[in-house]
Scaffold this active site. Structure first.
Site, PDB file in Angstrom:
ATOM      1  CG  HIS A  29      -1.761  -1.100   1.362  1.00  0.00           C
ATOM      2  ND1 HIS A  29      -1.423  -2.384   1.823  1.00  0.00           N
ATOM      3  CD2 HIS A  29      -3.295  -1.125   1.046  1.00  0.00           C
ATOM      4  CE1 HIS A  29      -2.537  -3.233   1.789  1.00  0.00           C
ATOM      5  NE2 HIS A  29      -3.571  -2.624   1.585  1.00  0.00           N
ATOM      6  CG  HIS A  57      29.219  -3.207   3.700  1.00  0.00           C
ATOM      7  ND1 HIS A  57      28.757  -3.434   2.450  1.00  0.00           N
ATOM      8  CD2 HIS A  57      30.507  -3.082   3.720  1.00  0.00           C
ATOM      9  CE1 HIS A  57      29.681  -3.807   1.623  1.00  0.00           C
ATOM     10  NE2 HIS A  57      30.804  -3.754   2.231  1.00  0.00           N
TER      11      HIS A  57
END
Length: 326
Positions: A9, A171
Protein backbone atom coordinates in the site's frame (compact mmCIF):
# COMPACT_ATOMS: atom_id res chain seq x y z
CA UNK A 1 17.13 -16.67 -11.01
CA UNK A 2 13.99 -16.33 -8.88
CA UNK A 3 12.08 -13.13 -9.66
CA UNK A 4 10.95 -10.99 -6.73
CA UNK A 5 7.92 -8.70 -6.58
CA UNK A 6 7.66 -6.22 -3.70
CA UNK A 7 4.05 -5.14 -3.24
CA UNK A 8 2.61 -2.60 -0.84
CA UNK A 9 0.00 0.00 0.00
CA UNK A 10 1.54 3.34 -1.00
CA UNK A 11 5.21 3.86 -1.88
CA UNK A 12 6.61 1.51 0.76
CA UNK A 13 7.65 -1.07 -1.86
CA UNK A 14 9.55 1.53 -3.90
CA UNK A 15 11.32 2.86 -0.82
CA UNK A 16 12.40 -0.49 0.57
CA UNK A 17 13.68 -1.57 -2.85
CA UNK A 18 15.83 1.56 -2.97
CA UNK A 19 17.12 0.86 0.54
CA UNK A 20 17.85 -2.77 -0.25
CA UNK A 21 19.84 -1.88 -3.36
CA UNK A 22 21.80 0.78 -1.46
CA UNK A 23 22.97 -1.95 0.91
CA UNK A 24 23.25 -4.96 -1.38
CA UNK A 25 23.71 -3.49 -4.84
CA UNK A 26 21.52 -3.17 -7.92
CA UNK A 27 19.30 -6.19 -8.57
CA UNK A 28 17.94 -7.81 -11.71
CA UNK A 29 14.51 -9.45 -11.89
CA UNK A 30 13.12 -7.44 -8.97
CA UNK A 31 10.13 -5.12 -9.31
CA UNK A 32 8.21 -2.92 -6.87
CA UNK A 33 4.47 -2.50 -7.40
CA UNK A 34 2.36 -0.13 -5.33
CA UNK A 35 -1.32 0.46 -4.70
CA UNK A 36 -2.06 4.18 -4.66
CA UNK A 37 -5.10 5.71 -2.85
CA UNK A 38 -6.89 6.27 -6.17
CA UNK A 39 -6.42 2.68 -7.41
CA UNK A 40 -8.30 -0.57 -6.86
CA UNK A 41 -7.44 -4.28 -6.73
CA UNK A 42 -7.40 -4.73 -10.51
CA UNK A 43 -4.81 -1.97 -10.90
CA UNK A 44 -2.19 -3.60 -8.70
CA UNK A 45 -3.03 -6.98 -10.20
CA UNK A 46 -2.18 -5.66 -13.67
CA UNK A 47 1.04 -4.16 -12.36
CA UNK A 48 1.99 -7.56 -10.94
CA UNK A 49 1.33 -9.21 -14.30
CA UNK A 50 3.53 -6.66 -16.06
CA UNK A 51 6.31 -7.21 -13.53
CA UNK A 52 6.15 -10.99 -13.93
CA UNK A 53 6.24 -10.65 -17.72
CA UNK A 54 9.54 -8.76 -17.44
CA UNK A 55 11.32 -11.56 -15.50
CA UNK A 56 13.78 -13.93 -17.16
CA UNK A 57 12.17 -16.88 -15.34
CA UNK A 58 8.41 -16.53 -14.90
CA UNK A 59 8.08 -20.00 -13.40
CA UNK A 60 9.81 -19.00 -10.15
CA UNK A 61 8.37 -15.87 -8.55
CA UNK A 62 8.49 -14.73 -4.92
CA UNK A 63 6.03 -12.08 -3.72
CA UNK A 64 7.11 -10.06 -0.67
CA UNK A 65 4.08 -8.06 0.48
CA UNK A 66 3.51 -5.60 3.27
CA UNK A 67 0.42 -7.01 5.00
CA UNK A 68 -1.20 -10.43 5.26
CA UNK A 69 -4.77 -10.21 3.99
CA UNK A 70 -4.33 -6.76 2.42
CA UNK A 71 -5.08 -5.98 -1.23
CA UNK A 72 -1.50 -6.61 -2.48
CA UNK A 73 -1.49 -9.99 -0.72
CA UNK A 74 -4.97 -10.90 -2.00
CA UNK A 75 -4.10 -10.07 -5.61
CA UNK A 76 -0.81 -11.97 -5.47
CA UNK A 77 -2.70 -14.93 -4.03
CA UNK A 78 -5.32 -14.68 -6.79
CA UNK A 79 -2.58 -14.83 -9.44
CA UNK A 80 -1.05 -17.82 -7.72
CA UNK A 81 -4.40 -19.62 -7.60
CA UNK A 82 -4.89 -19.11 -11.34
CA UNK A 83 -1.76 -21.05 -12.17
CA UNK A 84 -1.81 -24.73 -13.02
CA UNK A 85 1.42 -25.14 -11.06
CA UNK A 86 0.81 -23.75 -7.60
CA UNK A 87 4.07 -25.14 -6.22
CA UNK A 88 6.46 -22.75 -7.99
CA UNK A 89 5.45 -19.36 -6.59
CA UNK A 90 5.42 -18.21 -2.96
CA UNK A 91 4.10 -15.25 -0.98
CA UNK A 92 5.65 -13.89 2.23
CA UNK A 93 3.88 -11.12 4.15
CA UNK A 94 5.38 -8.70 6.68
CA UNK A 95 8.07 -7.31 4.39
CA UNK A 96 11.02 -5.72 6.19
CA UNK A 97 14.56 -4.79 5.19
CA UNK A 98 16.37 -7.77 6.77
CA UNK A 99 13.95 -10.07 4.91
CA UNK A 100 14.62 -8.31 1.61
CA UNK A 101 18.42 -8.36 1.93
CA UNK A 102 18.36 -12.04 2.85
CA UNK A 103 16.15 -12.75 -0.17
CA UNK A 104 18.67 -10.98 -2.43
CA UNK A 105 21.51 -13.05 -0.96
CA UNK A 106 19.55 -16.31 -1.12
CA UNK A 107 19.00 -16.00 -4.86
CA UNK A 108 22.73 -16.64 -5.35
CA UNK A 109 22.46 -20.23 -4.14
CA UNK A 110 18.74 -21.11 -4.10
CA UNK A 111 16.80 -21.76 -7.28
CA UNK A 112 13.19 -21.87 -6.12
CA UNK A 113 10.85 -19.37 -4.54
CA UNK A 114 9.81 -21.95 -1.94
CA UNK A 115 13.39 -22.42 -0.76
CA UNK A 116 13.91 -18.69 -0.41
CA UNK A 117 10.54 -18.09 1.28
CA UNK A 118 11.30 -20.72 3.90
CA UNK A 119 14.83 -19.44 4.47
CA UNK A 120 14.05 -15.74 4.94
CA UNK A 121 11.40 -16.14 7.65
CA UNK A 122 13.85 -16.43 10.55
CA UNK A 123 15.93 -13.50 9.29
CA UNK A 124 12.80 -11.34 9.10
CA UNK A 125 11.85 -12.20 12.68
CA UNK A 126 15.39 -11.82 14.05
CA UNK A 127 15.59 -8.38 12.45
CA UNK A 128 13.01 -7.07 14.92
CA UNK A 129 14.70 -5.85 18.11
CA UNK A 130 14.18 -3.18 20.71
CA UNK A 131 16.16 -0.79 22.92
CA UNK A 132 16.42 -0.68 25.90
CA UNK A 133 17.29 -4.36 25.70
CA UNK A 134 15.32 -5.17 28.84
CA UNK A 135 12.16 -4.64 26.79
CA UNK A 136 13.07 -7.58 24.58
CA UNK A 137 11.07 -10.73 25.44
CA UNK A 138 13.23 -13.41 27.01
CA UNK A 139 13.68 -16.37 24.67
CA UNK A 140 15.18 -19.60 26.05
CA UNK A 141 18.44 -20.59 24.39
CA UNK A 142 17.99 -23.35 21.84
CA UNK A 143 20.11 -26.45 21.73
CA UNK A 144 21.84 -25.46 18.45
CA UNK A 145 22.90 -22.14 20.00
CA UNK A 146 24.28 -23.92 23.03
CA UNK A 147 26.18 -26.30 20.79
CA UNK A 148 27.74 -23.42 18.87
CA UNK A 149 28.79 -21.72 22.09
CA UNK A 150 30.51 -24.91 23.24
CA UNK A 151 33.09 -24.49 20.46
CA UNK A 152 34.54 -21.51 22.29
CA UNK A 153 37.57 -22.65 24.26
CA UNK A 154 38.11 -25.83 22.23
CA UNK A 155 41.82 -26.50 21.58
CA UNK A 156 42.90 -25.44 18.11
CA UNK A 157 43.40 -22.35 15.97
CA UNK A 158 41.03 -20.27 13.87
CA UNK A 159 40.03 -21.46 10.42
CA UNK A 160 40.10 -18.41 8.15
CA UNK A 161 37.15 -18.58 5.75
CA UNK A 162 37.66 -15.11 4.26
CA UNK A 163 40.01 -12.16 4.60
CA UNK A 164 38.66 -9.02 2.92
CA UNK A 165 39.84 -5.46 2.32
CA UNK A 166 36.80 -3.20 2.47
CA UNK A 167 36.76 0.49 3.42
CA UNK A 168 33.18 0.08 4.63
CA UNK A 169 34.11 -2.94 6.79
CA UNK A 170 30.95 -4.72 7.99
CA UNK A 171 28.03 -3.68 5.78
CA UNK A 172 25.17 -5.35 3.94
CA UNK A 173 27.16 -7.24 1.31
CA UNK A 174 29.43 -8.72 3.96
CA UNK A 175 26.69 -9.41 6.50
CA UNK A 176 24.58 -11.25 3.93
CA UNK A 177 26.23 -12.56 0.77
CA UNK A 178 29.76 -13.17 2.06
CA UNK A 179 28.57 -14.51 5.39
CA UNK A 180 26.22 -16.86 3.60
CA UNK A 181 28.96 -18.00 1.20
CA UNK A 182 31.60 -18.63 3.88
CA UNK A 183 29.55 -19.52 6.99
CA UNK A 184 31.78 -17.92 9.66
CA UNK A 185 31.18 -18.19 13.38
CA UNK A 186 32.98 -14.88 14.00
CA UNK A 187 33.52 -11.69 12.01
CA UNK A 188 36.65 -9.86 13.16
CA UNK A 189 37.42 -6.29 12.13
CA UNK A 190 41.19 -5.80 12.41
CA UNK A 191 42.05 -2.12 12.78
CA UNK A 192 44.02 0.00 15.24
CA UNK A 193 41.90 3.03 14.32
CA UNK A 194 38.48 1.41 14.67
CA UNK A 195 39.48 -0.38 17.87
CA UNK A 196 39.83 3.06 19.52
CA UNK A 197 36.45 4.29 18.25
CA UNK A 198 33.74 3.11 20.63
CA UNK A 199 30.88 4.29 18.42
CA UNK A 200 32.14 2.45 15.34
CA UNK A 201 32.84 -0.65 17.42
CA UNK A 202 29.28 -0.63 18.73
CA UNK A 203 27.82 -0.18 15.24
CA UNK A 204 29.89 -3.05 13.87
CA UNK A 205 28.86 -5.36 16.67
CA UNK A 206 25.20 -4.52 16.10
CA UNK A 207 25.53 -5.09 12.33
CA UNK A 208 26.53 -8.75 12.75
CA UNK A 209 24.10 -11.18 11.13
CA UNK A 210 22.12 -13.56 13.35
CA UNK A 211 24.20 -16.37 14.82
CA UNK A 212 27.56 -14.69 14.13
CA UNK A 213 29.61 -12.73 16.67
CA UNK A 214 31.37 -9.55 15.55
CA UNK A 215 34.55 -8.25 17.18
CA UNK A 216 36.90 -5.31 16.65
CA UNK A 217 40.54 -5.83 17.60
CA UNK A 218 43.80 -3.91 17.03
CA UNK A 219 46.34 -5.51 14.71
CA UNK A 220 48.68 -6.70 17.48
CA UNK A 221 45.77 -8.47 19.17
CA UNK A 222 44.84 -10.31 15.97
CA UNK A 223 48.44 -11.47 15.68
CA UNK A 224 48.21 -12.84 19.23
CA UNK A 225 44.88 -14.56 18.51
CA UNK A 226 46.33 -16.16 15.38
CA UNK A 227 49.05 -17.83 17.44
CA UNK A 228 46.65 -19.12 20.09
CA UNK A 229 46.13 -22.86 19.56
CA UNK A 230 44.24 -23.49 22.80
CA UNK A 231 40.92 -21.66 22.50
CA UNK A 232 39.64 -21.36 18.93
CA UNK A 233 39.18 -24.88 17.63
CA UNK A 234 36.05 -25.08 15.50
CA UNK A 235 35.89 -21.30 15.07
CA UNK A 236 35.58 -20.01 11.49
CA UNK A 237 36.86 -16.43 11.22
CA UNK A 238 36.00 -13.84 8.58
CA UNK A 239 38.58 -11.04 8.81
CA UNK A 240 37.87 -7.49 7.62
CA UNK A 241 40.63 -4.94 6.99
CA UNK A 242 40.04 -1.27 6.21
CA UNK A 243 43.31 -0.84 4.31
CA UNK A 244 45.94 -3.04 2.61
CA UNK A 245 48.51 -1.51 4.97
CA UNK A 246 46.70 -2.97 8.00
CA UNK A 247 46.52 -6.32 6.25
CA UNK A 248 50.26 -6.28 5.49
CA UNK A 249 51.08 -5.62 9.16
CA UNK A 250 48.89 -8.56 10.19
CA UNK A 251 50.43 -10.95 7.65
CA UNK A 252 53.98 -9.87 8.50
CA UNK A 253 53.10 -10.42 12.16
CA UNK A 254 52.09 -14.02 11.52
CA UNK A 255 48.37 -14.11 10.66
CA UNK A 256 48.34 -17.09 8.25
CA UNK A 257 46.42 -15.91 5.17
CA UNK A 258 46.89 -17.05 1.59
CA UNK A 259 44.09 -15.35 -0.40
CA UNK A 260 42.71 -11.84 0.03
CA UNK A 261 39.31 -10.74 -1.19
CA UNK A 262 39.64 -7.14 -2.39
CA UNK A 263 36.16 -5.66 -2.24
CA UNK A 264 36.22 -1.90 -1.84
CA UNK A 265 38.81 0.87 -1.41
CA UNK A 266 37.30 4.33 -1.22
CA UNK A 267 38.53 7.25 -3.30
CA UNK A 268 40.19 10.16 -1.54
CA UNK A 269 42.48 13.05 -2.44
CA UNK A 270 45.58 11.88 -4.29
CA UNK A 271 44.18 8.51 -5.33
CA UNK A 272 43.32 7.20 -8.79
CA UNK A 273 40.36 4.95 -9.48
CA UNK A 274 40.98 2.36 -12.24
CA UNK A 275 37.60 0.69 -11.69
CA UNK A 276 34.29 1.44 -9.95
CA UNK A 277 35.16 0.13 -6.49
CA UNK A 278 38.91 0.44 -5.99
CA UNK A 279 41.09 3.55 -5.60
CA UNK A 280 44.86 3.60 -5.07
CA UNK A 281 47.75 5.89 -4.23
CA UNK A 282 51.40 4.91 -4.60
CA UNK A 283 51.55 3.52 -1.07
CA UNK A 284 48.59 1.22 -1.82
CA UNK A 285 50.23 -0.09 -4.99
CA UNK A 286 53.53 -0.68 -3.18
CA UNK A 287 51.70 -2.46 -0.37
CA UNK A 288 49.98 -4.88 -2.76
CA UNK A 289 53.37 -5.58 -4.34
CA UNK A 290 54.71 -6.55 -0.91
CA UNK A 291 51.69 -8.75 -0.24
CA UNK A 292 52.18 -10.50 -3.58
CA UNK A 293 55.86 -11.03 -2.79
CA UNK A 294 54.78 -12.73 0.44
CA UNK A 295 52.82 -15.21 -1.66
CA UNK A 296 49.30 -13.88 -1.23
CA UNK A 297 46.73 -14.24 -4.00
CA UNK A 298 44.00 -11.69 -4.73
CA UNK A 299 40.30 -12.32 -5.31
CA UNK A 300 38.80 -9.06 -6.61
CA UNK A 301 35.01 -9.23 -6.16
CA UNK A 302 32.35 -7.17 -4.39
CA UNK A 303 30.06 -10.17 -3.84
CA UNK A 304 30.49 -13.92 -4.42
CA UNK A 305 28.37 -13.89 -7.59
CA UNK A 306 30.61 -11.32 -9.32
CA UNK A 307 33.17 -12.38 -11.92
CA UNK A 308 36.70 -12.25 -10.51
CA UNK A 309 38.84 -9.39 -11.83
CA UNK A 310 42.56 -9.47 -12.56
CA UNK A 311 44.38 -7.62 -9.79
CA UNK A 312 47.62 -7.29 -11.77
CA UNK A 313 45.80 -5.48 -14.58
CA UNK A 314 43.99 -3.20 -12.12
CA UNK A 315 47.24 -2.26 -10.39
CA UNK A 316 48.93 -1.69 -13.75
CA UNK A 317 46.19 0.75 -14.80
CA UNK A 318 46.41 2.51 -11.46
CA UNK A 319 50.20 2.90 -11.78
CA UNK A 320 49.84 4.25 -15.32
CA UNK A 321 47.31 6.84 -14.14
CA UNK A 322 49.56 7.91 -11.26
CA UNK A 323 52.54 8.18 -13.60
CA UNK A 324 50.63 10.60 -15.84
CA UNK A 325 50.26 13.08 -13.00
CA UNK A 326 52.68 16.03 -12.81
Amino acid sequence: MVGIILASHGDFANGILQSGEMIFGEQENVKAVVLTPSEGPNDIREKMKEAIASFDNQDEVLFLVDLWGGTPFNQANALLEERERKDAWAIVAGLNLPMLIEAFASRMSMNTSHEIATHILNTAKEGINVLPENLQPKVPATKPAAAKASNVGTPGKFEYVLARIDTRLLHGQVATSWTRATNPTRIIVVSDVVAKDELRKKMIQEAAPPGVKAHVVPIHKMIELAQDDQHFGGQRALLLFETPQDLLKAVEGGVPLDTINVGSMAHSTGKVQPNRTLAFDQDDIDTFAKLKKLGLKFDVRKVPSDTKQNMDEILKRAQEELNKRP
